[in-house]
Design a protein around this motif. Structure first.
Motif, PDB file in Angstrom:
ATOM      1  N   GLY B  29       0.816  -1.212   0.000  1.00 20.93           N
ATOM      2  CA  GLY B  29       0.000   0.000   0.000  1.00 20.93           C
ATOM      3  C   GLY B  29       0.848   1.260   0.000  1.00 20.93           C
ATOM      4  O   GLY B  29       0.511   2.234  -0.660  1.00 20.93           O
ATOM      5  N   ILE B  30       1.949   1.250   0.747  1.00 21.31           N
ATOM      6  CA  ILE B  30       2.696   2.484   0.932  1.00 21.31           C
ATOM      7  C   ILE B  30       3.864   2.619  -0.035  1.00 21.31           C
ATOM      8  O   ILE B  30       4.053   3.666  -0.638  1.00 21.31           O
ATOM      9  N   ALA B  31       4.642   1.550  -0.215  1.00 24.64           N
ATOM     10  CA  ALA B  31       5.789   1.658  -1.124  1.00 24.64           C
ATOM     11  C   ALA B  31       5.432   1.173  -2.528  1.00 24.64           C
ATOM     12  O   ALA B  31       6.244   1.243  -3.436  1.00 24.64           O
ATOM     13  N   LYS B  32       4.207   0.681  -2.728  1.00 23.94           N
ATOM     14  CA  LYS B  32       3.740   0.182  -4.023  1.00 23.94           C
ATOM     15  C   LYS B  32       4.673  -0.887  -4.585  1.00 23.94           C
ATOM     16  O   LYS B  32       5.025  -0.870  -5.766  1.00 23.94           O
ATOM     17  N   MET B  33       5.108  -1.788  -3.714  1.00 22.71           N
ATOM     18  CA  MET B  33       5.937  -2.885  -4.215  1.00 22.71           C
ATOM     19  C   MET B  33       5.576  -4.175  -3.478  1.00 22.71           C
ATOM     20  O   MET B  33       5.047  -4.151  -2.374  1.00 22.71           O
ATOM     21  N   LEU B  34       5.883  -5.315  -4.142  1.00 23.69           N
ATOM     22  CA  LEU B  34       5.689  -6.599  -3.485  1.00 23.69           C
ATOM     23  C   LEU B  34       7.034  -7.023  -2.927  1.00 23.69           C
ATOM     24  O   LEU B  34       7.978  -7.246  -3.673  1.00 23.69           O
ATOM     25  N   THR B  76      13.717  -6.228  12.651  1.00 26.43           N
ATOM     26  CA  THR B  76      13.388  -4.833  12.352  1.00 26.43           C
ATOM     27  C   THR B  76      14.570  -4.157  11.653  1.00 26.43           C
ATOM     28  O   THR B  76      14.405  -3.514  10.613  1.00 26.43           O
ATOM     29  N   LEU B  77      15.763  -4.353  12.230  1.00 33.52           N
ATOM     30  CA  LEU B  77      16.949  -3.745  11.622  1.00 33.52           C
ATOM     31  C   LEU B  77      17.166  -4.304  10.216  1.00 33.52           C
ATOM     32  O   LEU B  77      17.431  -3.555   9.278  1.00 33.52           O
ATOM     33  N   LEU B  78      17.020  -5.614  10.080  1.00 36.15           N
ATOM     34  CA  LEU B  78      17.234  -6.223   8.771  1.00 36.15           C
ATOM     35  C   LEU B  78      16.255  -5.658   7.736  1.00 36.15           C
ATOM     36  O   LEU B  78      16.657  -5.312   6.619  1.00 36.15           O
ATOM     37  N   GLY B  79      14.988  -5.550   8.129  1.00 37.17           N
ATOM     38  CA  GLY B  79      13.991  -5.003   7.212  1.00 37.17           C
ATOM     39  C   GLY B  79      14.365  -3.601   6.762  1.00 37.17           C
ATOM     40  O   GLY B  79      14.290  -3.267   5.575  1.00 37.17           O
ATOM     41  N   VAL B  80      14.814  -2.782   7.723  1.00 32.22           N
ATOM     42  CA  VAL B  80      15.187  -1.400   7.398  1.00 32.22           C
ATOM     43  C   VAL B  80      16.421  -1.384   6.493  1.00 32.22           C
ATOM     44  O   VAL B  80      16.480  -0.641   5.505  1.00 32.22           O
ATOM     45  N   SER B 189      11.046   8.348   5.136  1.00 33.32           N
ATOM     46  CA  SER B 189      10.996   7.855   6.513  1.00 33.32           C
ATOM     47  C   SER B 189       9.708   7.080   6.770  1.00 33.32           C
ATOM     48  O   SER B 189       9.707   6.123   7.541  1.00 33.32           O
ATOM     49  N   ILE B 190       8.626   7.450   6.087  1.00 32.45           N
ATOM     50  CA  ILE B 190       7.387   6.676   6.237  1.00 32.45           C
ATOM     51  C   ILE B 190       7.585   5.256   5.709  1.00 32.45           C
ATOM     52  O   ILE B 190       7.157   4.272   6.324  1.00 32.45           O
ATOM     53  N   ILE B 191       8.269   5.138   4.576  1.00 25.56           N
ATOM     54  CA  ILE B 191       8.518   3.802   4.010  1.00 25.56           C
ATOM     55  C   ILE B 191       9.415   2.998   4.951  1.00 25.56           C
ATOM     56  O   ILE B 191       9.177   1.811   5.198  1.00 25.56           O
ATOM     57  N   THR B 192      10.422   3.660   5.533  1.00 26.05           N
ATOM     58  CA  THR B 192      11.300   2.963   6.482  1.00 26.05           C
ATOM     59  C   THR B 192      10.495   2.442   7.671  1.00 26.05           C
ATOM     60  O   THR B 192      10.655   1.287   8.085  1.00 26.05           O
ATOM     61  N   ILE B 193       9.616   3.281   8.207  1.00 23.11           N
ATOM     62  CA  ILE B 193       8.804   2.866   9.355  1.00 23.11           C
ATOM     63  C   ILE B 193       7.927   1.669   8.971  1.00 23.11           C
ATOM     64  O   ILE B 193       7.770   0.718   9.740  1.00 23.11           O
TER      65      ILE B 193
END
Lengths: 256, 295
Positions: B29-34, B76-80, B189-193
């Motif tokens: 929804g937010i980054a428009k990617m799968l 969380t860190l890995l995802g970021v 920063s929204i995408i990072t969150i």
């Protein structure tokens, strides 16, 4: 501190070989309502896009209160104090009216609230939320939208959507407000009401306003100063009367 | 009683899928990617718990909480980091390029786990939790923990998205990234969150899987990842309530299939067939919104 809120110096952009805009020199003083007019394709919205960071100007520079903002990101430019509306309305359609305005309020330091506070719903979160909602309601009240606050933005009638867009832009606490064809698609009484609203914004928020418009009556009735653009360059600048008397302007609008 | 067992089981599977599906749907929804590497974040969470449980005998339950906390932090860190290194440079690139990159990240994480932990399945010494009996029904304590924690997380996430500044900014970005940016919202920063929240939930999903069956292997996250993605699509990808609903629906279907012996081996085939049928009947999923054509 510069005497102008906005000053552009030889601002211009070319896409490939096409010069969409060049040598734009605007000088806008505090609390002025300034009009940008010109035939279709004259590069008016292009100027707005440069001023808000959507396009990076390839020539010249622009200054807000003497500070150059060229090259900053869109959100950074907004935080420095330029907010805008859009030619084709771009509200957050599936959010309620009050939430649209609250998005605009996000960046103000007084509504600072950490992720931790929000996620665990600590007291600070509720305090900030309440303050934001109250402020948003105040802004909506000025625009006569208070009763619509819990409706979805997409369900508002057209004229109110235009107003909501202005309200949302004002919520970001700008020093300069850019309005892209605010009266487009409005009937006469709506246009007259909009003129009052824009004057009200200037007086109530001490706002400087730069607007694009086609409706000559609207522009000449409202604007302190006008710049006419044609083929991306400036044709004339002055008060409405001066500009309309200028033979080049007449030629650009009516042909030879 | 059989019926109640099936119901509880279905809810249990469903809420775990929901933990994963929320990550898929929010990122979409937010980054428009799968983000097809999302499933492998679960695997990393699982291995983190394995490492901590192996360091000290799991006899100490307090230490198990440390292991859980570490799994959440690591994921969380890995995802970021994955977002910053792999996806951020592709902002504005074609969706296909981003998709291929995500698949690449998925293989990278699996291969790294193979190098570090080798390919043999490992036993994870999670604490024995036992069962409780309510009347004639006996429910595993791990199931109760899974249900309670997941539901609490889902409620607070929904409230967070709906009633917080950051949540509103997330919705604004998903509706119109350009306009949100011009209203002063920092989209990066929204995408990072978003990635951080999704990955933290994936770590919890890894934990719940280990509580059910304490074995970890390199492709630990692959099947749950695909299933949760299916659930997100069934519910309507991009929608948070949709991901939750789709996951419960899929969990229930899985549990019902499990309870009927002759069709139990075909449960995956049945689930994916249902996905196909739903996509044929309602391409946007159950709660997905139709995109209106602009005139």
């Amino acid at each position: 501190m510069s005497e102008y809120i906005l000053e552009t110096k030889n601002l211009g952009i070319s896409f490939g070989g096409l010069k969409a805009s060049q040598n734009v020199n605007l000088k806008i003083k505090e609390k002025q309502i300034y009009g940008l007019i010109g035939p279709n394709g004259a590069g008016k919205t292009t100027v707005f896009n440069m001023l808000t960071g959507v396009y990076l100007p390839t020539e010249g520079d622009f200054f807000l209160c003497g500070e150059s903002l060229k090259g900053l990101h869109q959100e950074a430019i907004n935080r420095k104090g330029i907010a805008r509306t859009f030619q084709n309305i771009r509200l957050f359609n599936n959010m309620t009216v009050v939430r649209n305005v609250m998005v605009g309020l996000s960046n103000q330091p007084e509504y600072n609230c950490s992720l931790f506070d929000s996620f665990f719903r600590l007291p600070r979160h509720f305090r900030v939320e309440k303050a934001m909602r109250e402020r948003a309601k105040e802004i909506l009240d000025i625009f006569g939208l208070l009763d619509e606050r819990n409706n979805l933005a997409c369900n508002l009638p057209y004229g109110k959507q235009r107003k909501l867009e202005i309200a949302r832009a004002l919520a970001t606490k700008p020093r300069l407000l850019l309005l892209d064809e605010p009266a487009a698609g409005m009937n006469q009484s709506e246009t007259a009401e909009l003129m009052d609203t824009i004057r009200l914004i200037r007086d109530k928020f001490d706002m400087t306003i730069l607007l694009i418009e086609h409706d000559m009556k609207f522009v000449s009735g409202l604007c302190d100063e006008i710049t006419v653009l044609n083929f991306g360059t400036m044709l004339a600048t002055g008060t409405a009367e001066e500009v309309l008397r200028n033979p080049e302007v007449v030629r650009a609008y009516l042909g030879n | 009683m059989e019926f109640i067992n099936t119901l509880v089981n279905g809810l249990n599977i469903g809420v775990i899928y929901a933990m994963i599906a929320l990550g898929y749907t929010m990122v979409y929804g937010i980054a428009k990617m799968l983000n097809f590497a999302h499933g492998d974040i679960i695997m990393v969470g699982g291995y983190t718990i394995y490492v901590f449980c192996a360091m000290k005998a799991a006899s100490s339950p307090a230490f198990f909480f440390v292991a859980i906390a570490m799994a959440v932090i690591v994921c969380t860190l890995l995802g970021v980091i994955v977002e910053k290194v792999a996806y951020k440079p592709l902002r504005g690139a074609s969706p296909l390029a981003v998709l291929i990159t995500a698949i690449g990240v998925s293989y990278l994480l699996q291969s790294l786990s193979q190098i570090i932990f080798k390919s043999a399945t490992k036993f994870v010494s999670v604490p024995e939790l036992g069962k409780v009996s309510i009347g004639a029904v006996s429910i595993k304590v791990s199931t109760i923990i899974t249900l309670v924690v997941s539901i609490a997380v889902m409620i607070s996430l929904s409230l967070f998205v709906k009633y917080s500044k950051t949540g509103r900014a997330m919705i604004a970005v998903s509706e119109d990234r350009g306009a949100a940016q011009l209203m002063g919202i920092n989209v990066n920063s929204i995408i990072t969150i978003t990635f951080a929240i999704g990955s933290a939930l994936a770590a919890l999903a890894g934990l719940f899987y280990l509580l059910q069956s304490p074995y970890i292997y390199n492709t630990f996250g692959a099947m749950p990842g695909i299933k949760a993605f299916t659930a997100a699509v069934i519910g309507g990808i991009g929608s948070i309530p949709g991901a939750m609903l789709g996951s419960i629906v899929l969990g229930m279907i899985e549990s019902i299939c499990d309870s009927i012996a002759p069709i139990a081996p075909y449960k995956d085939a049945i689930e994916f067939s249902i996905l196909i049928i739903i996509l044929l009947v309602r391409p946007t999923g159950i709660l997905g919104k139709k995109r209106r054509e602009k005139v």
